[in-house]
Motif scaffolding. Sequence first.
Motif, PDB file in Angstrom:
ATOM      1  N   LYS A  23      67.504 -60.224 -11.492  1.00 16.12           N
ATOM      2  CA  LYS A  23      67.882 -59.714 -10.174  1.00 16.12           C
ATOM      3  C   LYS A  23      67.144 -60.476  -9.080  1.00 16.12           C
ATOM      4  O   LYS A  23      67.694 -60.712  -8.001  1.00 16.12           O
ATOM      5  N   GLY A  24      65.902 -60.888  -9.364  1.00 11.06           N
ATOM      6  CA  GLY A  24      65.136 -61.655  -8.386  1.00 11.06           C
ATOM      7  C   GLY A  24      65.825 -62.962  -8.031  1.00 11.06           C
ATOM      8  O   GLY A  24      65.820 -63.396  -6.872  1.00 11.06           O
ATOM      9  N   VAL A  25      66.436 -63.599  -9.027  1.00 10.81           N
ATOM     10  CA  VAL A  25      67.176 -64.841  -8.783  1.00 10.81           C
ATOM     11  C   VAL A  25      68.413 -64.557  -7.934  1.00 10.81           C
ATOM     12  O   VAL A  25      68.729 -65.293  -6.994  1.00 10.81           O
ATOM     13  N   PHE A  26      69.102 -63.473  -8.252  1.00 16.01           N
ATOM     14  CA  PHE A  26      70.265 -63.073  -7.454  1.00 16.01           C
ATOM     15  C   PHE A  26      69.871 -62.827  -6.004  1.00 16.01           C
ATOM     16  O   PHE A  26      70.510 -63.333  -5.070  1.00 16.01           O
ATOM     17  N   ASN A  27      68.810 -62.044  -5.806  1.00 14.31           N
ATOM     18  CA  ASN A  27      68.377 -61.712  -4.447  1.00 14.31           C
ATOM     19  C   ASN A  27      68.067 -62.966  -3.627  1.00 14.31           C
ATOM     20  O   ASN A  27      68.506 -63.105  -2.489  1.00 14.31           O
ATOM     21  N   CYS A  28      67.290 -63.857  -4.226  1.00  9.81           N
ATOM     22  CA  CYS A  28      66.881 -65.065  -3.498  1.00  9.81           C
ATOM     23  C   CYS A  28      68.045 -66.024  -3.279  1.00  9.81           C
ATOM     24  O   CYS A  28      68.165 -66.635  -2.214  1.00  9.81           O
ATOM     25  N   MET A  29      68.923 -66.157  -4.272  1.00 14.52           N
ATOM     26  CA  MET A  29      70.091 -67.025  -4.108  1.00 14.52           C
ATOM     27  C   MET A  29      71.022 -66.476  -3.032  1.00 14.52           C
ATOM     28  O   MET A  29      71.574 -67.231  -2.227  1.00 14.52           O
ATOM     29  N   LYS A  30      71.210 -65.179  -3.029  1.00 19.52           N
ATOM     30  CA  LYS A  30      72.116 -64.572  -2.041  1.00 19.52           C
ATOM     31  C   LYS A  30      71.634 -64.853  -0.621  1.00 19.52           C
ATOM     32  O   LYS A  30      72.395 -65.319   0.230  1.00 19.52           O
ATOM     33  N   ALA A  44      55.923 -61.477  -1.402  1.00 26.56           N
ATOM     34  CA  ALA A  44      57.245 -60.871  -1.519  1.00 26.56           C
ATOM     35  C   ALA A  44      57.535 -60.615  -2.991  1.00 26.56           C
ATOM     36  O   ALA A  44      57.356 -61.497  -3.827  1.00 26.56           O
ATOM     37  N   ASP A  45      57.973 -59.407  -3.285  1.00 25.90           N
ATOM     38  CA  ASP A  45      58.445 -59.061  -4.626  1.00 25.90           C
ATOM     39  C   ASP A  45      59.927 -59.393  -4.656  1.00 25.90           C
ATOM     40  O   ASP A  45      60.738 -58.696  -4.037  1.00 25.90           O
ATOM     41  N   VAL A  46      60.295 -60.468  -5.343  1.00 24.24           N
ATOM     42  CA  VAL A  46      61.679 -60.942  -5.295  1.00 24.24           C
ATOM     43  C   VAL A  46      62.668 -59.961  -5.911  1.00 24.24           C
ATOM     44  O   VAL A  46      63.878 -60.069  -5.675  1.00 24.24           O
ATOM     45  N   SER A  47      62.179 -59.002  -6.679  1.00 22.90           N
ATOM     46  CA  SER A  47      63.085 -58.003  -7.248  1.00 22.90           C
ATOM     47  C   SER A  47      63.561 -57.005  -6.195  1.00 22.90           C
ATOM     48  O   SER A  47      64.495 -56.243  -6.437  1.00 22.90           O
ATOM     49  N   GLN A  48      62.925 -57.036  -5.030  1.00 20.29           N
ATOM     50  CA  GLN A  48      63.302 -56.159  -3.921  1.00 20.29           C
ATOM     51  C   GLN A  48      64.177 -56.927  -2.939  1.00 20.29           C
ATOM     52  O   GLN A  48      63.754 -57.935  -2.372  1.00 20.29           O
ATOM     53  N   PHE A  49      65.392 -56.452  -2.732  1.00 21.74           N
ATOM     54  CA  PHE A  49      66.415 -57.143  -1.941  1.00 21.74           C
ATOM     55  C   PHE A  49      65.907 -57.541  -0.555  1.00 21.74           C
ATOM     56  O   PHE A  49      66.040 -58.693  -0.129  1.00 21.74           O
ATOM     57  N   ILE A  69      64.209 -57.661 -16.396  1.00 22.35           N
ATOM     58  CA  ILE A  69      65.512 -57.956 -15.805  1.00 22.35           C
ATOM     59  C   ILE A  69      65.435 -57.963 -14.287  1.00 22.35           C
ATOM     60  O   ILE A  69      66.004 -58.835 -13.612  1.00 22.35           O
ATOM     61  N   ASN A  70      64.714 -57.019 -13.705  1.00 15.28           N
ATOM     62  CA  ASN A  70      64.637 -56.909 -12.251  1.00 15.28           C
ATOM     63  C   ASN A  70      63.985 -58.126 -11.606  1.00 15.28           C
ATOM     64  O   ASN A  70      64.413 -58.590 -10.549  1.00 15.28           O
ATOM     65  N   ILE A  71      62.946 -58.639 -12.222  1.00 14.04           N
ATOM     66  CA  ILE A  71      62.261 -59.800 -11.643  1.00 14.04           C
ATOM     67  C   ILE A  71      62.952 -61.101 -12.042  1.00 14.04           C
ATOM     68  O   ILE A  71      63.285 -61.935 -11.196  1.00 14.04           O
ATOM     69  N   ASN A  72      63.190 -61.278 -13.327  1.00 13.01           N
ATOM     70  CA  ASN A  72      63.684 -62.571 -13.827  1.00 13.01           C
ATOM     71  C   ASN A  72      65.144 -62.839 -13.490  1.00 13.01           C
ATOM     72  O   ASN A  72      65.535 -63.995 -13.320  1.00 13.01           O
TER      73      ASN A  72
END
Length: 247
Positions: free
Chosen positions: A117-124, A63-68, A112-115
């Motif tokens: 946004k990726g955290v945002f996506n996974c936390m959400k 999974a690419d965590v930068s992808q919602f 920014i997208n991985i480090n």
Amino acid sequence: MLRNKVAVITGSSSGIGKEIALNFVKNGAKVVINYPFEGSKSEAEKVVAQIQEAGGEAIAVMADVSQFEQAQALMKVAVDTFGSLDILVNNAGITRDMLLLRMTEEEFDRVININLKGVFNCMKHGSRIMMKKGGSIINMSSVVGLHGNIGQCNYAASKAGVIGMTKSAAREFASKNLRINAIAPGFIVSNMTDKLPEAIKENTLKGIPINRFGNVEEVANVALFLASDLSSYVTGEVIKVDGGMAM
């Protein structure tokens, strides 16, 4: 300490993420080993095999965590496979170092997208599951996010953002018994740091009071503390693992 707990650890086919996974399994957890693309599959499967040979339970999920949507699917696989999600470690991260005047838009955006946004996506997606019965989210920041570093405007911005996001989310979910903390490693020996020139390593060492570089086990032990009930009254914190580098 983590008996019957289920943990998702992003970017865990190597380095710090791998060591965290191995440490969690030794303490009773079932883990999801995450890798970002097909080229990392063999490394991830080796980690799973190592865990299974030792009697633990693990699966590897790309999974690419930068992808919602991919981040959402990663959390779903954990629940579908193991029946729960108790611990989330947002460890996935990259560097694209360059002086600001030379840094491209792509180099900035990718970090920014991985480090971040990726955290945002996974936390959400993870918090929606975890808030039902509580748990622990651990976000990997960096001392660079605290004091900056030449040639790392993108990386520093992403890691500083992780700290702000950690503290904000910790306030939002505290009443749900969902604790959210961050770890800020200093210079930890890994595949990423092995690529640095010796001159940079020597100069960095001068700024570390303990007078040595850290190792992945030392970061993993802090992650274990934050994942376990030993830290039941700790949330919204940033714990530096840096030998005094940023004190």
